[in-house]
Design a protein around this motif. Structure first.
Motif, short mmCIF file in Angstrom:
data_model
loop_
_atom_site.label_atom_id
_atom_site.label_comp_id
_atom_site.label_asym_id
_atom_site.label_seq_id
_atom_site.Cartn_x
_atom_site.Cartn_y
_atom_site.Cartn_z
N SER A 115 -35.11 -57.78 57.98
CA SER A 115 -36.48 -58.17 58.40
C SER A 115 -36.89 -57.38 59.62
CB SER A 115 -36.53 -59.66 58.74
OG SER A 115 -36.19 -60.43 57.65
N ASN A 116 -35.95 -57.25 60.54
CA ASN A 116 -36.20 -56.52 61.78
C ASN A 116 -36.50 -55.04 61.51
OD1 ASN A 116 -36.49 -56.58 64.47
ND2 ASN A 116 -34.32 -56.49 64.94
N ILE A 140 -37.70 -53.80 58.73
CA ILE A 140 -39.01 -53.68 58.07
C ILE A 140 -40.13 -53.89 59.09
CG2 ILE A 140 -40.51 -54.68 56.30
CD1 ILE A 140 -37.99 -55.34 54.70
N ALA A 141 -39.91 -54.82 60.03
CA ALA A 141 -40.92 -55.07 61.07
C ALA A 141 -41.16 -53.83 61.92
CB ALA A 141 -40.49 -56.23 61.94
N ASN A 142 -40.10 -53.04 62.11
CA ASN A 142 -40.20 -51.87 62.99
C ASN A 142 -40.35 -50.57 62.23
OD1 ASN A 142 -39.90 -52.66 65.92
ND2 ASN A 142 -38.28 -53.85 64.96
N VAL A 143 -40.88 -50.66 61.01
CA VAL A 143 -40.97 -49.45 60.18
C VAL A 143 -41.92 -48.42 60.79
CG1 VAL A 143 -42.80 -50.29 58.66
CG2 VAL A 143 -41.12 -48.69 57.77
N ASP A 144 -42.87 -48.85 61.61
CA ASP A 144 -43.83 -47.92 62.22
C ASP A 144 -43.57 -47.72 63.71
OD1 ASP A 144 -45.37 -47.44 59.90
OD2 ASP A 144 -46.25 -49.43 60.10
N THR A 145 -42.45 -48.23 64.23
CA THR A 145 -42.18 -48.12 65.66
C THR A 145 -41.51 -46.79 65.98
OG1 THR A 145 -41.81 -50.50 65.67
CG2 THR A 145 -41.11 -49.28 67.60
N PRO A 146 -42.12 -45.97 66.81
CA PRO A 146 -41.49 -44.69 67.14
C PRO A 146 -40.16 -44.89 67.86
CG PRO A 146 -43.78 -44.75 67.86
CD PRO A 146 -43.41 -46.13 67.47
N TYR A 148 -37.40 -46.14 66.83
CA TYR A 148 -36.54 -47.25 66.41
C TYR A 148 -35.46 -46.76 65.47
CZ TYR A 148 -35.12 -51.64 64.29
OH TYR A 148 -34.38 -52.68 63.83
N THR A 193 -39.58 -62.71 63.21
CA THR A 193 -39.60 -61.25 63.20
C THR A 193 -40.72 -60.73 62.32
OG1 THR A 193 -37.22 -61.23 63.50
CG2 THR A 193 -38.21 -59.21 62.70
N ASN A 253 -43.89 -56.59 54.92
CA ASN A 253 -43.46 -57.68 55.80
C ASN A 253 -43.72 -59.05 55.17
OD1 ASN A 253 -42.32 -56.74 58.42
ND2 ASN A 253 -44.13 -55.46 58.32
#
Lengths: 130, 150
Positions: free
Chosen positions: A26-27, A29-35, A37, B9, B131
């Motif tokens: 989940s984490n 997927i949540a950060n899929v667009d975070t530079p 990460y 999350t 998500n």
């Protein structure tokens, strides 16, 4: 004789692992667009055992943390390295994460079914088959 | 690790992706706005394209320590840290009839590229959907856990 014969304990550990894994996915997927990460994953400790034993910290006090932790949980979180980075240094592979999510979900449901079956058979014995 | 960690999350990610969509909407709506702010000398400054900066949440010392010990799954979710402005120069368009045209007849237009915005919008929508799927998976697992022993 052990009433639960270790099966329940094993199933419980596996459920813990599966829940932790779901959190990690989940984490990711949540950060899929975070530079910047980096994707994380959870593995059973025995899978990583060789790796964990290879490093040991020199401790000057017994209360210091060890590199290889001796906690009760049977799993360990690690960062996925070595995979290809996107141009923003993020290495989450969304297709892989979605696949792992589906797999983990089925795995979890299987474990719950098994643990329920275990309880049911025990109940059956307690009632003498009635 | 809390029970609803996975759901929280995903929820933070849904909020972040929705903010990205809102910002894209704002950019598209202002694609022709030549008077967003005023300079000190009274001349109009066009709208600047805005972008959302994302970062993983919970970057505290204890979260790093727990991660080093392998005890937790590390960070929990994502957050929008700030809304950045695109510093690329404004487009100069020759349009002498425009009220904001300069002496040579050129107008400064916002640095919004509708094509780029549509790509951003698609990316945000897809991430949002991913998500939602992740959240449904977590929900399904929690509901299944309630069946233990039934």
């Amino acid at each position: 004789m052990d009433l639960f014969s270790g099966t329940i304990q094993k199933l419980q550990n596996s459920l813990d692992y599966s829940a932790a894994r779901n959190n990690a996915i989940s984490n990711n997927i949540a950060n899929v667009d975070t530079p910047g990460y980096k994707a994380k994953d959870v593995a059973f400790k025995d899978v990583l055992k060789g790796e964990l034993d290879s490093i040991s910290a020199k401790r000057t006090d017994s209360r210091h943390f060890q590199f290889s932790n001796t906690e009760l949980e049977g799993y360990r979180t690690f960062q996925k390295n070595g995979s290809m980075y996107n141009n923003n240094e993020n290495n989450v592979d969304i297709d892989k994460e979605m696949t792992e999510l589906a797999k983990n979900q089925i795995y979890y449901q299987t474990l719950v079914d098994r643990i329920s079956g275990k309880f049911k058979s025990m109940q059956n014995v307690l009632r003498g088959g009635n | 690790m809390s029970i609803f960690g996975g759901i929280n999350t995903s929820a933070s990610a849904l909020t972040a992706q929705r903010l990205r969509m809102d910002v894209v909407s704002s950019n598209l709506a202002n694609a022709n706005t030549t008077r967003a702010t005023k300079a000190e000398d009274g001349t109009a400054i066009p709208y600047r394209r805005k972008m959302v900066a994302l970062a993983p949440t919970e970057q505290s010392f204890s979260s790093y320590l727990n991660r080093a010990k392998g005890a937790s799954t590390g960070t929990q979710g994502v957050k929008a840290t700030r809304i950045k402005e695109d510093e690329t120069p404004f487009k100069l368009v020759y349009n002498p009839g425009h009220p904001d045209a300069n002496a040579d007849g050129y107008v400064e237009m916002p640095n919004v590229d509708p094509l780029k915005e549509m790509v951003d919008l698609m990316s945000a929508t897809r991430s949002y959907e991913a998500n939602v799927t992740a959240m449904n998976a977590t929900k399904g697992m929690l509901m299944k856990a309630l069946e233990i022993g039934k």
